[in-house]
Design a protein around this motif. Structure first.
Motif, PDB file in Angstrom:
ATOM      1  N   SER A  97       5.239  11.015  -7.019  1.00 54.76           N
ATOM      2  CA  SER A  97       3.921  10.358  -7.113  1.00 54.76           C
ATOM      3  C   SER A  97       2.987  11.071  -8.082  1.00 54.76           C
ATOM      4  O   SER A  97       2.109  10.439  -8.666  1.00 54.76           O
ATOM      5  N   GLY A 125      -8.328   5.515  -8.131  1.00 53.10           N
ATOM      6  CA  GLY A 125      -7.079   5.257  -7.420  1.00 53.10           C
ATOM      7  C   GLY A 125      -6.498   6.522  -6.813  1.00 53.10           C
ATOM      8  O   GLY A 125      -6.469   7.571  -7.454  1.00 53.10           O
ATOM      9  N   ILE A 126      -6.062   6.398  -5.556  1.00 55.55           N
ATOM     10  CA  ILE A 126      -5.336   7.495  -4.901  1.00 55.55           C
ATOM     11  C   ILE A 126      -4.153   6.882  -4.163  1.00 55.55           C
ATOM     12  O   ILE A 126      -4.151   5.677  -3.904  1.00 55.55           O
ATOM     13  N   VAL A 127      -3.193   7.684  -3.796  1.00 62.05           N
ATOM     14  CA  VAL A 127      -2.039   7.152  -3.077  1.00 62.05           C
ATOM     15  C   VAL A 127      -2.375   7.022  -1.589  1.00 62.05           C
ATOM     16  O   VAL A 127      -2.929   7.952  -0.995  1.00 62.05           O
ATOM     17  N   ARG A 128      -2.106   5.872  -1.028  1.00 62.30           N
ATOM     18  CA  ARG A 128      -2.295   5.658   0.411  1.00 62.30           C
ATOM     19  C   ARG A 128      -1.115   4.859   0.966  1.00 62.30           C
ATOM     20  O   ARG A 128      -0.315   4.301   0.234  1.00 62.30           O
ATOM     21  N   TYR A 180       4.162   3.398   0.451  1.00 59.55           N
ATOM     22  CA  TYR A 180       2.949   3.933  -0.167  1.00 59.55           C
ATOM     23  C   TYR A 180       2.699   3.259  -1.504  1.00 59.55           C
ATOM     24  O   TYR A 180       3.607   2.736  -2.140  1.00 59.55           O
ATOM     25  N   GLY A 181       1.470   3.307  -1.938  1.00 58.57           N
ATOM     26  CA  GLY A 181       1.114   2.820  -3.266  1.00 58.57           C
ATOM     27  C   GLY A 181      -0.313   3.244  -3.558  1.00 58.57           C
ATOM     28  O   GLY A 181      -0.993   3.814  -2.697  1.00 58.57           O
ATOM     29  N   ILE A 182      -0.764   2.933  -4.766  1.00 62.78           N
ATOM     30  CA  ILE A 182      -2.146   3.277  -5.129  1.00 62.78           C
ATOM     31  C   ILE A 182      -3.112   2.321  -4.425  1.00 62.78           C
ATOM     32  O   ILE A 182      -2.876   1.128  -4.359  1.00 62.78           O
ATOM     33  N   LYS A 183      -4.173   2.872  -3.880  1.00 63.96           N
ATOM     34  CA  LYS A 183      -5.317   2.074  -3.420  1.00 63.96           C
ATOM     35  C   LYS A 183      -6.544   2.606  -4.159  1.00 63.96           C
ATOM     36  O   LYS A 183      -6.530   3.723  -4.665  1.00 63.96           O
ATOM     37  N   TYR A 236       4.430  -6.941  -7.023  1.00 59.37           N
ATOM     38  CA  TYR A 236       3.159  -6.494  -7.588  1.00 59.37           C
ATOM     39  C   TYR A 236       1.958  -7.343  -7.192  1.00 59.37           C
ATOM     40  O   TYR A 236       0.942  -7.302  -7.854  1.00 59.37           O
ATOM     41  N   ARG A 275       4.565   2.074  -8.686  1.00 55.33           N
ATOM     42  CA  ARG A 275       3.435   1.782  -7.809  1.00 55.33           C
ATOM     43  C   ARG A 275       2.552   3.001  -7.556  1.00 55.33           C
ATOM     44  O   ARG A 275       1.342   2.882  -7.418  1.00 55.33           O
ATOM     45  N   GLU A 276       3.160   4.175  -7.442  1.00 55.04           N
ATOM     46  CA  GLU A 276       2.373   5.355  -7.086  1.00 55.04           C
ATOM     47  C   GLU A 276       1.716   6.003  -8.299  1.00 55.04           C
ATOM     48  O   GLU A 276       0.695   6.663  -8.187  1.00 55.04           O
ATOM     49  N   PHE A 284       1.141  13.285   3.580  1.00 53.44           N
ATOM     50  CA  PHE A 284       1.533  13.059   2.178  1.00 53.44           C
ATOM     51  C   PHE A 284       0.327  12.612   1.340  1.00 53.44           C
ATOM     52  O   PHE A 284       0.051  13.168   0.278  1.00 53.44           O
ATOM     53  N   THR A 285      -0.422  11.617   1.823  1.00 47.86           N
ATOM     54  CA  THR A 285      -1.526  11.095   1.007  1.00 47.86           C
ATOM     55  C   THR A 285      -2.638  12.137   0.855  1.00 47.86           C
ATOM     56  O   THR A 285      -3.264  12.228  -0.198  1.00 47.86           O
ATOM     57  N   ASP A 327      -4.784   4.597   6.888  1.00 50.90           N
ATOM     58  CA  ASP A 327      -3.776   4.595   5.820  1.00 50.90           C
ATOM     59  C   ASP A 327      -3.522   5.993   5.263  1.00 50.90           C
ATOM     60  O   ASP A 327      -3.001   6.143   4.178  1.00 50.90           O
ATOM     61  N   LYS A 378      -3.845  16.468  -6.720  1.00 55.03           N
ATOM     62  CA  LYS A 378      -4.445  15.840  -7.903  1.00 55.03           C
ATOM     63  C   LYS A 378      -5.652  16.667  -8.375  1.00 55.03           C
ATOM     64  O   LYS A 378      -5.827  16.916  -9.569  1.00 55.03           O
ATOM     65  N   TYR A 423      -1.405  14.640  -1.622  1.00 55.72           N
ATOM     66  CA  TYR A 423      -1.458  14.044  -2.958  1.00 55.72           C
ATOM     67  C   TYR A 423      -2.836  14.253  -3.572  1.00 55.72           C
ATOM     68  O   TYR A 423      -2.971  14.680  -4.709  1.00 55.72           O
ATOM     69  N   GLU A 424      -3.879  13.955  -2.784  1.00 59.51           N
ATOM     70  CA  GLU A 424      -5.224  14.044  -3.367  1.00 59.51           C
ATOM     71  C   GLU A 424      -5.634  15.493  -3.633  1.00 59.51           C
ATOM     72  O   GLU A 424      -6.239  15.797  -4.665  1.00 59.51           O
ATOM     73  N   PHE A 471       3.125  -7.026  -2.199  1.00 62.27           N
ATOM     74  CA  PHE A 471       3.237  -5.662  -1.680  1.00 62.27           C
ATOM     75  C   PHE A 471       1.889  -5.123  -1.204  1.00 62.27           C
ATOM     76  O   PHE A 471       1.808  -4.365  -0.256  1.00 62.27           O
ATOM     77  N   TYR A 472       0.830  -5.518  -1.909  1.00 67.59           N
ATOM     78  CA  TYR A 472      -0.492  -4.944  -1.649  1.00 67.59           C
ATOM     79  C   TYR A 472      -1.216  -5.571  -0.450  1.00 67.59           C
ATOM     80  O   TYR A 472      -2.380  -5.258  -0.210  1.00 67.59           O
TER      81      TYR A 472
END
Lengths: 133, 381, 348
Positions: free
Chosen positions: C97, A108-111, A124-127, B131, A15-16, C52-53, C48, C60, C56-57, B134-135
């Protein structure tokens, strides 16, 4: 309905990082990874990391959210066509709901998706959000 | 050998505060049994969410004992919103195989025991939890993705998109079992709040409580012509559970395949169809079903209905007893309500909404976003 | 301090959340005077986002500029005082991640606002000693301040990530020297389990902020023989707009040298993230062969001072990721009510 801890953990890398699978026989890429290619039935598939940029194909605004998403409502979900032609579903973030347009360029970034209360795990996952640059 | 519909039973659809899931299933089943004058040999129970909404599974066994039929074989069938059609398909094959002569198929869902959020969450179990769920997608929002894309691709207006909801309500007025027996206007639909943009509240079938039951029997045991309706075909097909993975987001491959198979199995021409029961959980599901099956041209379904096509005086007529929108959508029961409503039409028992000389009826019961479709073709004998 | 082998910055990246609240809006909410406010506006993370987020950015962006595969990186250190889990490392979340090598070091550093540069020191040491080839250090915070407290006017948010490697033609700047200076000075703290920090008012100034930064920077100048005039830029910790300019004045650095890295007026004090972010902004403006002074401050109290010298690779690598100014431009103003909602001060 909370995920169990192992259930969340099993999927977090996929997911991430957006890990899909590529069929070594027909070349098609699917997300999430599969064991059998839905196009040619081949069982020779390898993991690939998908690009995190794409265009918005369609979207909706969730006003009546499922449990544990109440805090974020209203929020947008969309289908994104990634640069390599693979479609995925995701939430959109960092965007005014009224500014969302079909075809807009996204990245996409992780949120954070949700929290299991104050004490539980954070999911968490990509948004996707409008491409910055 | 064609299975025969030997009797039907329905409860009123709505918020049935004083009746449990079991009470509803029992009520519809007893009525179906009584009207058929037959004793079932097997029970197939259709339900989607009782495990989550009532913390109750093992429904077939639960019901059989209450019916006074302790000892009968009983199973529960689940295929999300297509559970009813899937249960009918299973019972159809039981009779068709010759192993059983009389089957009770009953569908029931009780959605008012839980909060809206709990029900919304439970409905999302129709989708891939990891999938899609989850979102944070709600089931309505997934259909809204198709709804928006359809408007965009075929240049369809909001007003046109609302037309199937208006048609269903127009017909539901005269259905004594329907949840909302009142007319709605395009204006009222568009002024109702969004549940998931661009789907308005009045474009979405209401969650509700209700049960419907059908007795299926073999020709062996129902020789009398008073059993007037035969099942010409019962088919099912599926597509990838993840809506975003579809090759074309505006084609329901499952409906296309199931309908093609039903046509070839029943040897009925499309032009012979008098009644179509569409799964209008959302108007877009109805349009994409009509178009994916080539009953109408791509991009035309909403526009045709907006121009009064498919009314009670038209051939075919659509959602003659109010569809999901007006009758209500108690998930596991919906597919069997559709069969029961066609049965009323084919036996000349549809009251004010009787379609003249109705001979052939087709029901589309859809689970997920066109993910599972069951098609049932019924004919007056 | 100097490592055994020369160490450089291979990649760097900043991140600032898009929401902003003006100090005037906060003042209005509390019926306070709207003049003499410590910053113009501050960055607010969306509902959100967390450390961590944001990390992450920033990471990246740093990886994009480093131009290496993330699986070559063997350390993920995050300096912060607002990690999402009190116990459970943000570093390991970044490893998974971002696709860093699982054979990595991963940890958080806590030293109030200097936790980010504390992470720098560890990453530099591991690369400098030859134990690792690539190590990433991040400063990131969602600054906490009690509603109505003067901290609420400055508590911002932001993150910046730095990937260190041995000095080469690929590094955008190399480390010339560093100094760390600490003493037990209780100017600001947050007790275990408490949501908001306490501070000692004006005591946070002279004995804490000024004394420690001046000590670390003077030591660095003494031990290297460098003079303020040898530096093109200076990044000081920025709890507000005034302090970094004032400490620059005391040390002999003009406002022109400080302003390119002075972000607090636009985003508030991003605690452990602010000095790394200021350094990112400076690198995005600097030319090759310029010297940059960096001096953080962390309450409790201490200061890390560094001298970096930019290299040729900077010119090309600047444009490989969104810049701090891109993030500064991307902003949406919110009301105090929305701010309270996003910061979980009111819960539905």
């Amino acid at each position: 309905m909370s995920e169990s801890v192992p259930r969340y953990w099993r999927e977090n890398k996929v997911r991430e990082r957006l890990i899909g699978s590529k069929c070594e026989n027909c070349g098609k890429i699917t997300f999430p990874p599969r064991k059998v290619c839905p196009y040619c039935k081949s069982k020779k598939l390898t993991e690939v990391e998908l690009p995190k940029e794409g265009k918005l194909l369609s979207y909706s605004i969730v006003r009546k959210p499922p449990a544990e998403f109440e805090k974020y409502a209203p929020y947008a979900i969309g289908i994104i066509a990634l640069e390599n032609g693979v479609n995925i579903i995701s939430q959109l973030t960092d965007v005014d709901l009224k500014d969302i347009k079909i075809g807009m360029a996204l990245e996409g970034i992780v949120r954070k998706y949700r929290e299991e209360g104050e004490e539980g795990l954070i999911h968490y996952g990509i948004k996707f959000r409008p491409k910055l640059k | 050998m064609k299975p025969i519909v030997a009797g039907v039973g329905m409860t009123k659809v709505g918020e049935q505060w004083s009746k449990s899931l079991k009470d509803l299933a029992l009520e519809a089943s007893l009525e179906a049994i009584d009207s058929s004058n037959l004793i079932p040999e097997v029970v197939v129970f259709s339900n989607m969410m009782s495990g989550r909404l009532q913390a109750q599974d093992h429904l077939g066994t639960l019901l059989v004992d209450e019916l006074g039929l302790r000892g009968l074989p009983a199973v529960r069938v689940e295929a999300a919103c297509a559970s009813g059609g899937a249960a009918f398909h299973v019972a159809y094959n039981m009779i068709k195989s010759g192993l059983y002569n009389i089957a009770l198929v009953v569908g029931a869902e009780k959605m008012s025991d839980t909060s809206t959020e709990q029900t919304t969450t439970a409905l999302m179990t129709a989708e891939d939890r990891e999938y899609t769920g989850f979102y944070g997608a709600s089931f309505v929002s997934l259909n809204a993705l198709a709804h928006r894309l359809y408007m965009e691709r075929f240049n369809v207006s909001e007003e046109e998109m609302a037309s199937l909801a208006v048609l269903s309500h127009e017909n539901g007025i005269n259905n004594p079992f329907a949840m909302y027996r009142k007319k709605i206007s395009i204006k009222e639909v568009l002024e109702s709040p969004y549940v998931a943009d661009p789907i308005h509240l009045l474009e979405a079938a209401p969650t509700s409580d209700g049960a419907a039951a059908v007795i299926l029997a073999s020709e062996e045991v129902v020789k009398s012509k008073s059993y007037a309706v035969s099942v010409e075909a019962s088919t099912m097909a599926t597509d990838t559970i993840r809506y975003y993975e579809r090759e074309d987001l505006l084609t329901f491959e499952s409906a296309k395949k199931a309908f093609a198979n039903a046509i070839s199995a029943s040897k009925i021409e499309k032009t012979q169809i008098d009644i179509i029961e569409l799964h209008d959980a959302f108007t877009i599901v109805g349009y994409l079903t009509l178009e994916s099956t080539n009953i109408v041209e791509r991009g035309k379904a909403a526009k045709l209905i907006a121009n009064n096509k498919f009314s009670l005086s038209d051939k075919p007529s659509v959602n003659t007893m109010g569809g999901l929108k007006s009758r209500g959508h108690p998930i596991g029961a919906t597919g069997l309500f559709q069969i029961a409503e066609i049965y009323l039409q084919l036996t000349n028992n549809a009251g004010k909404n009787q379609v003249d000389n109705a001979k052939v009826g087709v029901a589309f019961n859809v689970g997920g976003v066109g993910t599972t479709t069951s098609v049932s073709v019924l004919k007056r004998r | 301090m100097k490592p055994l082998r020369e160490v450089g910055i291979l990649g760097f990246g900043g991140y600032i959340p898009m929401y902003r609240i003006k100090d005037e809006e906060i003042a209005c909410a509390w019926n306070a005077p709207t003049s003499g406010l410590p910053v113009v506006e501050k960055a607010v993370p969306g509902p959100d986002e967390d450390v961590f987020t944001m990390s992450y950015e920033a990471a990246k962006n740093a990886i994009a500029r480093a131009k290496i595969s993330p699986n070559l990186i063997r350390a993920a250190f995050v300096g912060t005082e607002s990690k999402p889990y009190a116990v459970k490392p943000t570093g390991s979340m970044l490893v998974t991640s971002l696709g860093l090598d699982n054979r990595s070091l991963a940890a958080e550093y806590e030293f109030a606002c200097k936790a980010g540069t504390e992470a720098f020191q560890s990453a530099i040491a591991l690369v400098g000693s030859g134990m690792l080839e690539y190590a990433m250090a991040i400063g990131a915070d969602i600054a906490q301040g009690r509603p109505g407290d003067e901290l609420e006017f400055t508590s911002g948010a932001g993150a910046a990530a730095f990937i260190f490697s041995k000095k080469s033609e690929e590094t955008v700047a190399f480390l010339e020297y560093s100094v760390s200076y600490v003493s037990d000075t209780p100017d600001f703290w947050r007790r275990q389990g408490q949501k908001y920090p306490q501070h000692a008012g004006r005591f946070t100034g002279e004995p804490a902020y000024f004394n420690h930064i001046i000590s670390s920077v003077r030591t660095l100048l003494e031990e290297t023989g460098l003079k303020p005039s040898d530096f093109s830029y200076a990044v000081f910790h920025q709890p507000n707009t005034k302090f970094p300019l004032r400490v620059g004045e005391l040390l002999g650095f003009s406002p022109e040298k400080i302003k390119p890295g002075l972000l607090s007026p636009m985003i508030g004090n991003a605690y452990a993230g602010i000095v790394p972010l200021g350094l990112s902004a400076v690198l995005e403006n600097a030319k090759p062969n310029e010297r940059i002074l960096v001096a953080s401050f962390g309450s409790g109290a201490g200061s890390d001072a560094f001298s970096f010298v930019t290299q040729e690779a900077l010119e090309e690598k600047k444009n490989l990721a969104p810049s701090v100014s891109d993030y500064l431009r991307r902003k949406k103003y919110i009301t105090y009510a929305t701010y309270a909602l996003y910061k979980n001060k009111i819960v539905r």
